[in-house]
Design a protein around this motif. Structure first.
Motif, mmCIF file in Angstrom:
data_model
loop_
_atom_site.group_PDB
_atom_site.id
_atom_site.type_symbol
_atom_site.label_atom_id
_atom_site.label_comp_id
_atom_site.label_asym_id
_atom_site.label_seq_id
_atom_site.Cartn_x
_atom_site.Cartn_y
_atom_site.Cartn_z
ATOM 1 N N ALA A 10 0.834 -1.202 0.000
ATOM 2 C CA ALA A 10 0.000 0.000 0.000
ATOM 3 C C ALA A 10 0.871 1.255 0.000
ATOM 4 C CB ALA A 10 -0.934 0.001 1.210
ATOM 5 N N LEU A 11 1.957 1.225 0.750
ATOM 6 C CA LEU A 11 2.867 2.368 0.792
ATOM 7 C C LEU A 11 3.518 2.592 -0.561
ATOM 8 C CD1 LEU A 11 4.197 4.568 2.444
ATOM 9 C CD2 LEU A 11 5.899 2.891 3.178
ATOM 10 N N SER A 12 3.956 1.524 -1.188
ATOM 11 C CA SER A 12 4.559 1.627 -2.515
ATOM 12 C C SER A 12 3.567 2.199 -3.524
ATOM 13 C CB SER A 12 5.042 0.247 -2.963
ATOM 14 O OG SER A 12 5.572 0.293 -4.248
ATOM 15 N N ASN A 13 2.342 1.730 -3.456
ATOM 16 C CA ASN A 13 1.296 2.232 -4.354
ATOM 17 C C ASN A 13 1.023 3.714 -4.093
ATOM 18 O OD1 ASN A 13 -0.767 1.961 -6.353
ATOM 19 N ND2 ASN A 13 -2.267 1.936 -4.699
ATOM 20 N N SER A 14 0.974 4.101 -2.834
ATOM 21 C CA SER A 14 0.720 5.498 -2.484
ATOM 22 C C SER A 14 1.851 6.408 -2.942
ATOM 23 C CB SER A 14 0.534 5.629 -0.968
ATOM 24 O OG SER A 14 -0.569 4.887 -0.540
ATOM 25 N N LEU A 15 3.070 5.923 -2.844
ATOM 26 C CA LEU A 15 4.229 6.730 -3.243
ATOM 27 C C LEU A 15 4.255 7.007 -4.748
ATOM 28 C CD1 LEU A 15 7.078 5.287 -1.017
ATOM 29 C CD2 LEU A 15 6.240 7.640 -1.036
ATOM 30 N N GLN A 16 3.568 6.200 -5.537
ATOM 31 C CA GLN A 16 3.528 6.419 -6.988
ATOM 32 C C GLN A 16 2.864 7.742 -7.341
ATOM 33 O OE1 GLN A 16 1.761 3.016 -8.866
ATOM 34 N NE2 GLN A 16 3.385 1.648 -8.202
ATOM 35 N N HIS A 17 2.057 8.288 -6.438
ATOM 36 C CA HIS A 17 1.394 9.574 -6.676
ATOM 37 C C HIS A 17 2.338 10.752 -6.454
ATOM 38 C CE1 HIS A 17 -2.480 7.594 -7.051
ATOM 39 N NE2 HIS A 17 -2.186 6.910 -5.961
ATOM 40 N N PHE A 18 3.504 10.468 -5.867
ATOM 41 C CA PHE A 18 4.497 11.499 -5.583
ATOM 42 C C PHE A 18 5.747 11.175 -6.398
ATOM 43 C CE2 PHE A 18 1.639 11.269 -2.059
ATOM 44 C CZ PHE A 18 1.437 12.587 -1.692
ATOM 45 N N HIS A 19 5.836 11.730 -7.575
ATOM 46 C CA HIS A 19 6.848 11.346 -8.550
ATOM 47 C C HIS A 19 8.279 11.623 -8.103
ATOM 48 C CE1 HIS A 19 3.594 10.500 -11.243
ATOM 49 N NE2 HIS A 19 3.114 11.719 -11.059
ATOM 50 N N ARG A 20 8.491 12.599 -7.274
ATOM 51 C CA ARG A 20 9.854 12.943 -6.863
ATOM 52 C C ARG A 20 10.316 12.189 -5.626
ATOM 53 N NH1 ARG A 20 10.274 19.444 -7.805
ATOM 54 N NH2 ARG A 20 9.750 19.383 -10.012
ATOM 55 N N ILE A 21 9.432 11.429 -5.015
ATOM 56 C CA ILE A 21 9.767 10.707 -3.787
ATOM 57 C C ILE A 21 9.968 9.228 -4.129
ATOM 58 C CG2 ILE A 21 9.020 10.111 -1.459
ATOM 59 C CD1 ILE A 21 9.426 13.113 -1.868
ATOM 60 N N SER A 22 11.166 8.730 -3.899
ATOM 61 C CA SER A 22 11.442 7.323 -4.215
ATOM 62 C C SER A 22 11.262 6.414 -3.001
ATOM 63 C CB SER A 22 12.859 7.174 -4.762
ATOM 64 O OG SER A 22 13.798 7.629 -3.807
ATOM 65 N N GLY A 23 11.338 6.984 -1.820
ATOM 66 C CA GLY A 23 11.178 6.189 -0.609
ATOM 67 C C GLY A 23 11.041 7.094 0.598
ATOM 68 N N GLN A 56 0.352 13.946 3.783
ATOM 69 C CA GLN A 56 -0.075 13.878 2.393
ATOM 70 C C GLN A 56 -0.276 12.436 1.936
ATOM 71 O OE1 GLN A 56 2.847 16.105 0.159
ATOM 72 N NE2 GLN A 56 2.570 17.900 1.441
ATOM 73 N N LEU A 57 0.539 11.526 2.428
ATOM 74 C CA LEU A 57 0.436 10.114 2.043
ATOM 75 C C LEU A 57 -0.682 9.372 2.771
ATOM 76 C CD1 LEU A 57 4.129 8.890 1.900
ATOM 77 C CD2 LEU A 57 2.459 8.708 0.081
ATOM 78 N N LEU A 58 -0.995 9.803 3.962
ATOM 79 C CA LEU A 58 -1.907 9.059 4.830
ATOM 80 C C LEU A 58 -3.269 8.727 4.205
ATOM 81 C CD1 LEU A 58 -1.946 7.747 7.579
ATOM 82 C CD2 LEU A 58 -2.816 9.889 8.511
ATOM 83 N N PRO A 59 -3.982 9.671 3.588
ATOM 84 C CA PRO A 59 -5.297 9.308 3.023
ATOM 85 C C PRO A 59 -5.216 8.210 1.962
ATOM 86 C CG PRO A 59 -5.064 11.685 3.137
ATOM 87 C CD PRO A 59 -3.723 11.102 3.466
ATOM 88 N N CYS A 60 -4.258 8.317 1.071
ATOM 89 C CA CYS A 60 -4.105 7.313 0.015
ATOM 90 C C CYS A 60 -3.706 5.962 0.604
ATOM 91 C CB CYS A 60 -3.072 7.793 -0.998
ATOM 92 S SG CYS A 60 -2.945 6.762 -2.456
ATOM 93 N N LEU A 61 -2.810 5.989 1.569
ATOM 94 C CA LEU A 61 -2.354 4.766 2.219
ATOM 95 C C LEU A 61 -3.510 4.049 2.931
ATOM 96 C CD1 LEU A 61 0.044 2.942 3.123
ATOM 97 C CD2 LEU A 61 0.227 4.439 5.119
ATOM 98 N N LEU A 62 -4.284 4.790 3.684
ATOM 99 C CA LEU A 62 -5.420 4.195 4.405
ATOM 100 C C LEU A 62 -6.467 3.648 3.444
ATOM 101 C CD1 LEU A 62 -5.833 6.672 7.387
ATOM 102 C CD2 LEU A 62 -4.754 4.419 7.387
ATOM 103 N N LYS A 63 -6.670 4.339 2.336
ATOM 104 C CA LYS A 63 -7.614 3.855 1.332
ATOM 105 C C LYS A 63 -7.139 2.526 0.750
ATOM 106 C CE LYS A 63 -9.754 5.113 -3.023
ATOM 107 N NZ LYS A 63 -9.751 6.072 -4.132
ATOM 108 N N ASP A 64 -5.843 2.442 0.428
ATOM 109 C CA ASP A 64 -5.287 1.204 -0.124
ATOM 110 C C ASP A 64 -5.358 0.060 0.893
ATOM 111 O OD1 ASP A 64 -4.739 2.369 -2.547
ATOM 112 O OD2 ASP A 64 -2.603 2.628 -2.160
ATOM 113 N N LEU A 65 -5.122 0.363 2.157
ATOM 114 C CA LEU A 65 -5.167 -0.691 3.177
ATOM 115 C C LEU A 65 -6.582 -1.184 3.429
ATOM 116 C CD1 LEU A 65 -2.584 0.641 5.781
ATOM 117 C CD2 LEU A 65 -2.407 -1.444 4.416
ATOM 118 N N SER A 66 -7.575 -0.320 3.240
ATOM 119 C CA SER A 66 -8.953 -0.726 3.512
ATOM 120 C C SER A 66 -9.590 -1.483 2.357
ATOM 121 C CB SER A 66 -9.809 0.493 3.843
ATOM 122 O OG SER A 66 -9.949 1.328 2.711
ATOM 123 N N SER A 67 -8.975 -1.427 1.191
ATOM 124 C CA SER A 67 -9.570 -2.132 0.030
ATOM 125 C C SER A 67 -9.033 -3.530 -0.131
ATOM 126 C CB SER A 67 -9.333 -1.333 -1.243
ATOM 127 O OG SER A 67 -7.966 -1.152 -1.478
#
Length: 67
Positions: A10-23, A56-67
């Motif tokens: 889920a974290l990896s998927n969420s990070l894809q929305h932030f192009h300049r952040i690799s980790g 900024q990552l938290l909403p996307c991360l929580l959404k991915d974890l709940s699905s």
């Protein structure tokens, strides 16, 4: 609940929305994982540690974890 593999995916998927952040730094991951476990967090991080990225990552991360 979720496994650590689910969290990492889920974290990896969420990070894809932030192009300049690799980790994330370990402290950022720990804050995110603790909030995802519905536990309180009080993170004191140095200036320039990209604290806002956690929020900024938290909403996307929580959404991915709940699905």
């Amino acid at each position: 609940m979720y496994s650590s593999l689910d969290f990492e995916a889920a974290l990896s998927n969420s990070l894809q929305h932030f192009h300049r952040i690799s980790g994330l730094k370990d402290e950022q991951k720990l804050c995110l994982e603790t909030v995802a476990q519905k536990r309180d967090v009080f993170g004191i991080l140095p200036i320039g540690f990209q604290e806002s990225l956690i929020f900024q990552l938290l909403p996307c991360l929580l959404k991915d974890l709940s699905s």
